[in-house]
Design a protein around this motif. Sequence first.
Motif, PDB file in Angstrom:
ATOM      1  N   ASP A  99      55.806  45.549  45.021  1.00  0.00           N
ATOM      2  CA  ASP A  99      54.654  45.689  44.133  1.00  0.00           C
ATOM      3  C   ASP A  99      55.151  45.514  42.714  1.00  0.00           C
ATOM      4  O   ASP A  99      56.370  45.454  42.462  1.00  0.00           O
ATOM      5  N   ARG A 113      51.478  53.940  42.853  1.00  0.00           N
ATOM      6  CA  ARG A 113      52.083  52.761  43.476  1.00  0.00           C
ATOM      7  C   ARG A 113      53.311  53.163  44.298  1.00  0.00           C
ATOM      8  O   ARG A 113      53.543  52.649  45.391  1.00  0.00           O
ATOM      9  N   ASP A 182      44.838  50.089  46.829  1.00  0.00           N
ATOM     10  CA  ASP A 182      46.015  49.596  47.548  1.00  0.00           C
ATOM     11  C   ASP A 182      45.946  49.918  49.036  1.00  0.00           C
ATOM     12  O   ASP A 182      46.206  49.070  49.891  1.00  0.00           O
ATOM     13  N   ARG A 187      46.876  44.359  48.546  1.00  0.00           N
ATOM     14  CA  ARG A 187      47.169  43.734  47.273  1.00  0.00           C
ATOM     15  C   ARG A 187      46.225  42.587  46.929  1.00  0.00           C
ATOM     16  O   ARG A 187      46.233  42.052  45.832  1.00  0.00           O
TER      17      ARG A 187
END
Length: 235
Positions: A99, A113, A182, A187
């Motif tokens: 990511d 994340r 997410d 993505r």
Amino acid sequence: MAPPHLLIVDDDAGIRDLLQGYLHAQGYGATAVGDGKAMWQALREGTFDLVVLDLMLPGDNGITLCRKLRESHDLPVIMLTAHWQASERVAGLDAGADDYVMKPFDPVELLARIRAVLRRATPSTKAEPRMLRFNGWRLDTRVREMTSPGGRVVSLGGSDYRALRELLASPHRPVSRDHLVDQVYGRDRAPNDRAIDVCISRLRQYLDDDARKPSLIRTLRNQGYVLTADVHADA
């Protein structure tokens, strides 16, 4: 079980100090270094669960380091980049990054994340509970159906089910929009679209949660959403 230990690689001492202090405050282990040479030394001396890697570094840049990491280590990588060019973000992902996060960034977003990448990278060792109970409702995880306190059955679509599962996994704790996007969509969807908000709106309707003043799934400004009920799992 020991908390995840993260390796931060960034030549900006201010960012290193900020992230190390924030991650420690959130219960994570964190080691911060300033370049690729120090990164390799840290990897030889310690064990890490994820690398936060800046794109622009003295010596080997983040893309080169990420590519070399992939050859010798099975570690998730999140790339930090101050560049908006899609070509550089794609190059980072092609090099093996899991990511990326744009600078300047909110540490809360980066932590979301990190959690998402760690979750994807770590296979679950727990069996999926058959039933989750919350606020008088029951969620049957095998057929993805909710049953209301009065016996009304609601079948959930894929995105609604995944969003609800994320909220149920962290009751009474904020879950960021970015994390939900997410986990629910992957993505392929832009984090700034409104799909996740529409999804939450549908869940509120199913759960009879007043859209004008929701109490079960609350919106927390600049933080995301929080499920305010206790959750109990049955095998």
